[in-house]
Design a protein around this motif. Structure first.
Motif, PDB file in Angstrom:
ATOM      1  N   ALA A 122       0.848  -1.189   0.000  1.00  0.00           N
ATOM      2  CA  ALA A 122       0.000   0.000   0.000  1.00  0.00           C
ATOM      3  C   ALA A 122       0.880   1.234   0.000  1.00  0.00           C
ATOM      4  O   ALA A 122       1.811   1.352   0.815  1.00  0.00           O
ATOM      5  N   LEU A 123       0.610   2.134  -0.933  1.00  0.00           N
ATOM      6  CA  LEU A 123       1.341   3.393  -1.021  1.00  0.00           C
ATOM      7  C   LEU A 123       0.506   4.491  -0.396  1.00  0.00           C
ATOM      8  O   LEU A 123      -0.679   4.650  -0.713  1.00  0.00           O
ATOM      9  N   TYR A 124       1.135   5.231   0.498  1.00  0.00           N
ATOM     10  CA  TYR A 124       0.519   6.382   1.155  1.00  0.00           C
ATOM     11  C   TYR A 124       1.297   7.616   0.708  1.00  0.00           C
ATOM     12  O   TYR A 124       2.465   7.791   1.084  1.00  0.00           O
ATOM     13  N   GLY A 125       0.680   8.450  -0.109  1.00  0.00           N
ATOM     14  CA  GLY A 125       1.370   9.596  -0.676  1.00  0.00           C
ATOM     15  C   GLY A 125       0.793  10.924  -0.224  1.00  0.00           C
ATOM     16  O   GLY A 125      -0.344  10.998   0.251  1.00  0.00           O
ATOM     17  N   HIS A 126       1.591  11.996  -0.376  1.00  0.00           N
ATOM     18  CA  HIS A 126       1.232  13.369   0.001  1.00  0.00           C
ATOM     19  C   HIS A 126       1.208  13.533   1.524  1.00  0.00           C
ATOM     20  O   HIS A 126       0.336  14.210   2.070  1.00  0.00           O
ATOM     21  N   LEU A 127       2.178  12.912   2.180  1.00  0.00           N
ATOM     22  CA  LEU A 127       2.251  12.923   3.635  1.00  0.00           C
ATOM     23  C   LEU A 127       3.028  14.130   4.145  1.00  0.00           C
ATOM     24  O   LEU A 127       3.666  14.865   3.387  1.00  0.00           O
ATOM     25  N   SER A 128       2.979  14.308   5.465  1.00  0.00           N
ATOM     26  CA  SER A 128       3.835  15.303   6.107  1.00  0.00           C
ATOM     27  C   SER A 128       5.264  14.773   6.151  1.00  0.00           C
ATOM     28  O   SER A 128       5.484  13.559   6.262  1.00  0.00           O
ATOM     29  N   LEU A 129       6.217  15.664   6.070  1.00  0.00           N
ATOM     30  CA  LEU A 129       7.618  15.248   6.164  1.00  0.00           C
ATOM     31  C   LEU A 129       7.905  14.596   7.508  1.00  0.00           C
ATOM     32  O   LEU A 129       8.725  13.676   7.605  1.00  0.00           O
ATOM     33  N   SER A 187       0.591  11.360   8.659  1.00  0.00           N
ATOM     34  CA  SER A 187      -0.461  12.369   8.607  1.00  0.00           C
ATOM     35  C   SER A 187      -0.393  13.095   7.265  1.00  0.00           C
ATOM     36  O   SER A 187       0.617  13.039   6.560  1.00  0.00           O
ATOM     37  N   PHE A 188      -1.472  13.770   6.906  1.00  0.00           N
ATOM     38  CA  PHE A 188      -1.542  14.510   5.650  1.00  0.00           C
ATOM     39  C   PHE A 188      -0.544  15.674   5.697  1.00  0.00           C
ATOM     40  O   PHE A 188      -0.384  16.335   6.727  1.00  0.00           O
ATOM     41  N   GLY A 189       0.109  15.935   4.576  1.00  0.00           N
ATOM     42  CA  GLY A 189       1.099  16.993   4.518  1.00  0.00           C
ATOM     43  C   GLY A 189       0.561  18.305   3.986  1.00  0.00           C
ATOM     44  O   GLY A 189      -0.473  18.351   3.308  1.00  0.00           O
ATOM     45  N   ILE A 190       1.263  19.378   4.302  1.00  0.00           N
ATOM     46  CA  ILE A 190       0.967  20.686   3.715  1.00  0.00           C
ATOM     47  C   ILE A 190       1.519  20.707   2.286  1.00  0.00           C
ATOM     48  O   ILE A 190       2.343  19.859   1.913  1.00  0.00           O
TER      49      ILE A 190
END
Length: 233
Positions: A145-152, A172-175
């Motif tokens: 599973a790929l989780y993309g656009h995350l927080s650094l 967590s979701f990234g800015i």
């Protein structure tokens, strides 16, 4: 049985955890359409991440929705905003995952016991930004599973091979500055075969290669239905 059949059998016989927080009695999903039929998304909005983010926020607020969702097997015009998806012979426009749109720092949970396959900061305009790929052993089936656009911060201290238990918040979701310059959201994608990739895997393909990629990337709704149940569009 093929890989998809094995996955379906496993999911029918095991309890799967959530990917994001969702209360069916109080929370609402809004289905987003990013095809050419969505004439609200003008080139001016798509070219400006701030305007694009405002459009997403306003849609969610107007519909009293906690999350926007959608995108699997969707032929999207929004990728014209980035040369990252353009190739000489044919641009990449077919989306291979499901996007969940919500504010930055929205927690992400692991839906089943896994280990870290790989991770990377894919720092191109329109790319994934911070990315984590988890590897799952589902009986005799290996699923990624790929989780993309995350927080650094999601990448801090992470190690390949690290065990991530079911139910753990691991990202967590990234800015926009950390997520490839998109409005905050999660790109969630499944793969049977990583094809040698590490910390990355195409999330958008050329339409002419649709069948090849979709056979390797099953519908993430198979997993997300355990988070959203009957709320999925």
């Amino acid at each position: 049985m093929n890989s998809l059949q094995k996955l379906q059998v496993f999911l029918n016989n095991h309890q799967i955890g959530k990917v994001v927080d969702f209360n069916l009695s109080t929370d609402k999903l809004l289905s987003f359409d990013f095809t050419s039929s969505n004439i609200e998304l003008t080139p001016e909005i798509l070219a400006d991440t701030t305007l694009f983010s405002l459009w997403v926020d306003e849609k969610l607020a107007k519909n009293n929705a906690k999350y926007g969702i959608g995108g699997y097997n969707e032929h999207r015009t929004i990728y014209s905003r980035s040369t990252h998806f353009d190739t000489v012979e044919e641009p990449r426009r077919l989306h291979l995952g499901i996007d969940i749109w919500a504010p930055a720092e929205t927690p992400i949970y692991n839906f089943y016991d896994a280990k870290v396959h790989s991770f990377h900061f894919n720092d191109n305009f329109g790319d994934y930004g911070a990315t984590i790929i988890l590897q799952y052993q589902l009986d005799d089936l290996i699923l990624y599973a790929l989780y993309g656009h995350l927080s650094l911060a999601s990448l801090t201290g992470l190690q390949e091979g690290e065990f991530i238990p079911k139910g753990k918040q691991f990202a967590s979701f990234g800015i926009p500055a950390e997520n490839g310059y998109w409005p905050p959201h999660l790109h969630f994608q499944l793969m049977f075969d990583m094809e040698g990739f590490k910390g990355d895997y195409p999330g958008v393909c050329q339409f002419s290669k649709r069948n090849v990629y979709l056979s390797n990337c099953p519908d993430p709704a198979l997993i997300l239905q355990h988070t959203f149940t009957s709320a999925l569009p």
